[in-house]
Design a protein around this motif. Structure first.
Motif, PDB file in Angstrom:
ATOM      1  N   HIS A  90       0.843  -1.203   0.000  1.00  0.00           N
ATOM      2  CA  HIS A  90       0.000   0.000   0.000  1.00  0.00           C
ATOM      3  C   HIS A  90       0.876   1.251   0.000  1.00  0.00           C
ATOM      4  N   HIS A  92       1.482   3.904   1.944  1.00  0.00           N
ATOM      5  CA  HIS A  92       1.991   4.690   3.071  1.00  0.00           C
ATOM      6  C   HIS A  92       3.506   4.879   2.960  1.00  0.00           C
ATOM      7  N   THR A 157      -9.063  -3.321   4.641  1.00  0.00           N
ATOM      8  CA  THR A 157      -9.289  -1.908   4.960  1.00  0.00           C
ATOM      9  C   THR A 157      -8.114  -1.384   5.779  1.00  0.00           C
ATOM     10  N   HIS A 158      -7.730  -0.155   5.438  1.00  0.00           N
ATOM     11  CA  HIS A 158      -6.623   0.501   6.118  1.00  0.00           C
ATOM     12  C   HIS A 158      -6.852   1.999   5.926  1.00  0.00           C
ATOM     13  N   SER A 159      -6.000   2.839   6.479  1.00  0.00           N
ATOM     14  CA  SER A 159      -6.258   4.278   6.393  1.00  0.00           C
ATOM     15  C   SER A 159      -5.849   4.877   5.044  1.00  0.00           C
ATOM     16  N   THR A 163      -5.220  -1.253  -0.217  1.00  0.00           N
ATOM     17  CA  THR A 163      -4.233  -1.955   0.615  1.00  0.00           C
ATOM     18  C   THR A 163      -4.465  -3.462   0.478  1.00  0.00           C
ATOM     19  N   ASP A 180      -0.095  -3.782   7.299  1.00  0.00           N
ATOM     20  CA  ASP A 180      -1.053  -2.948   8.056  1.00  0.00           C
ATOM     21  C   ASP A 180      -2.512  -3.118   7.630  1.00  0.00           C
ATOM     22  N   PHE A 181      -3.397  -3.177   8.605  1.00  0.00           N
ATOM     23  CA  PHE A 181      -4.835  -3.232   8.319  1.00  0.00           C
ATOM     24  C   PHE A 181      -5.618  -3.034   9.603  1.00  0.00           C
ATOM     25  N   LYS A 182      -6.906  -2.715   9.438  1.00  0.00           N
ATOM     26  CA  LYS A 182      -7.830  -2.865  10.568  1.00  0.00           C
ATOM     27  C   LYS A 182      -9.158  -3.312   9.973  1.00  0.00           C
ATOM     28  N   SER A 193     -12.862  -5.461   3.987  1.00  0.00           N
ATOM     29  CA  SER A 193     -11.808  -6.474   3.829  1.00  0.00           C
ATOM     30  C   SER A 193     -12.415  -7.768   3.288  1.00  0.00           C
ATOM     31  N   SER A 213      -0.905  -5.168  12.781  1.00  0.00           N
ATOM     32  CA  SER A 213      -2.021  -4.246  12.946  1.00  0.00           C
ATOM     33  C   SER A 213      -1.769  -3.457  14.219  1.00  0.00           C
ATOM     34  N   ASN A 251      -3.134   9.704   4.653  1.00  0.00           N
ATOM     35  CA  ASN A 251      -4.438   9.243   5.147  1.00  0.00           C
ATOM     36  C   ASN A 251      -5.543   9.905   4.320  1.00  0.00           C
TER      37      ASN A 251
END
Ligand SMILES: [Zn+2]
Length: 289
Positions: A90, A92, A157-159, A163, A180-182, A193, A213, A251
């Motif tokens: 992703h 970032h 899902t991520h900011s 991703t 990274d994810f949430k 997701s 995470s 973001n």
């Protein structure tokens, strides 16, 4: 760490080094382990190397400008003929901003894969160092063969939109590379997701899970990003002067939320900072904002 066919994953593995070099998958982190930033993972099987992500870290010093930390590329540069490809999860900074430091030192034909938004952000960065590189865009359906590694992808899902987690299939086992994810069931600007796909991959068998995470050591759920817009709304209502919003520059969804609230309250929006200006420009051009 090593993953081998007969022994499976074992961090305590004690085996002859040459056996491991021929039989096992070697996974090394040149950054990103135990710290939030500077992600760079090296997968190696029978002397063939796959790189996942290439980010920078940041050090904040009192009363001084924040400094960048670039991963130590020595191992990669000493073995550059063995690198078969580079995949980015992703866009970032801590996953892409090391590329302008590494790529000029590698063969320009080395394949580089990235999701759509990350690819656009990387192109901008490479232009700044005068590197014109073709980036191949990946999505949920992509299947890649890079040396002995077969890769497929899971949307998370991520900011930042676009991703992906990476499923790395190797001759000795399957590794789930979960950057990274949430789990956000009401994401602001991306889809949910792909949990069904994750479950399917789990059923098929994963030998090693790498999962990253932030704050996952805390019990419970993190609130959905949707809540951020409600907080902006609550705060801006009674704000008479200027209203400041800060977040990491990439973001994208949070910038959109701030702009939504500003528009509803007839506020003018001013972006401050080179990095945020660049990200917003690219995201707008690509239709994310
Ligand atoms: Zn990230």
């Amino acid at each position: 760490m090593f993953l081998t066919k007969n022994l499976r994953f074992n961090p305590e593995i004690k085996k002859n080094k040459t056996d491991l070099q021929t039989e096992g998958v070697r996974i090394a982190s040149l950054g990103g382990f135990g710290s939030v930033t500077q992600n760079l993972f090296v997968y190696e099987y029978q002397k063939q190397i796959l790189i996942i992500d290439c980010g920078v870290g940041f050090v904040e010093k009192k009363n001084q400008k924040t400094e960048l930390i670039v991963p130590d590329f020595d191992y990669l540069l000493q073995n550059k003929d063995r690198i078969k490809g580079l995949v980015v999860t992703h866009g970032h900074e801590d996953h892409i901003a090391g590329l302008p430091f590494l790529l000029p030192k590698l063969d320009n034909n080395l394949p580089l894969y990235a999701p759509r938004l990350a690819a656009a952000l990387i192109e901008e960065k490479l232009e700044e160092v005068g590197l014109n590189k073709k980036i191949k865009v990946i999505d949920s359906e992509s299947r890649l063969e890079i040396g002995p590694f077969s890769l497929s992808f899971v949307y998370v899902t991520h900011s930042i939109p676009d991703t992906f987690h990476v499923i790395v299939k190797t001759p000795v086992g399957t590794i789930y590379h979960g950057s990274d994810f949430k789990f956000d069931w009401t994401p602001v600007m991306s889809r949910q997701s792909e949990v069904a796909k994750m479950a399917l991959i789990g059923n098929q068998g994963v030998d090693l899970l790498l999962s990253d995470s932030l704050r996952s050591e805390r019990a419970g759920y993190t609130l959905s990003e949707q809540m951020v817009e409600e907080s902006f709304e609550r705060e801006i209502k009674d704000c008479r002067g200027r209203f400041f919003v800060t977040t990491i520059s990439s973001n994208v969804s949070r910038w959109q939320q701030a702009i939504n609230v500003a528009a509803q309250h007839q506020r003018k929006v001013v972006l401050v900072g080179r990095s945020v200006e660049k990200v917003v420009e690219v995201a707008q051009k690509m239709g994310y904002l």
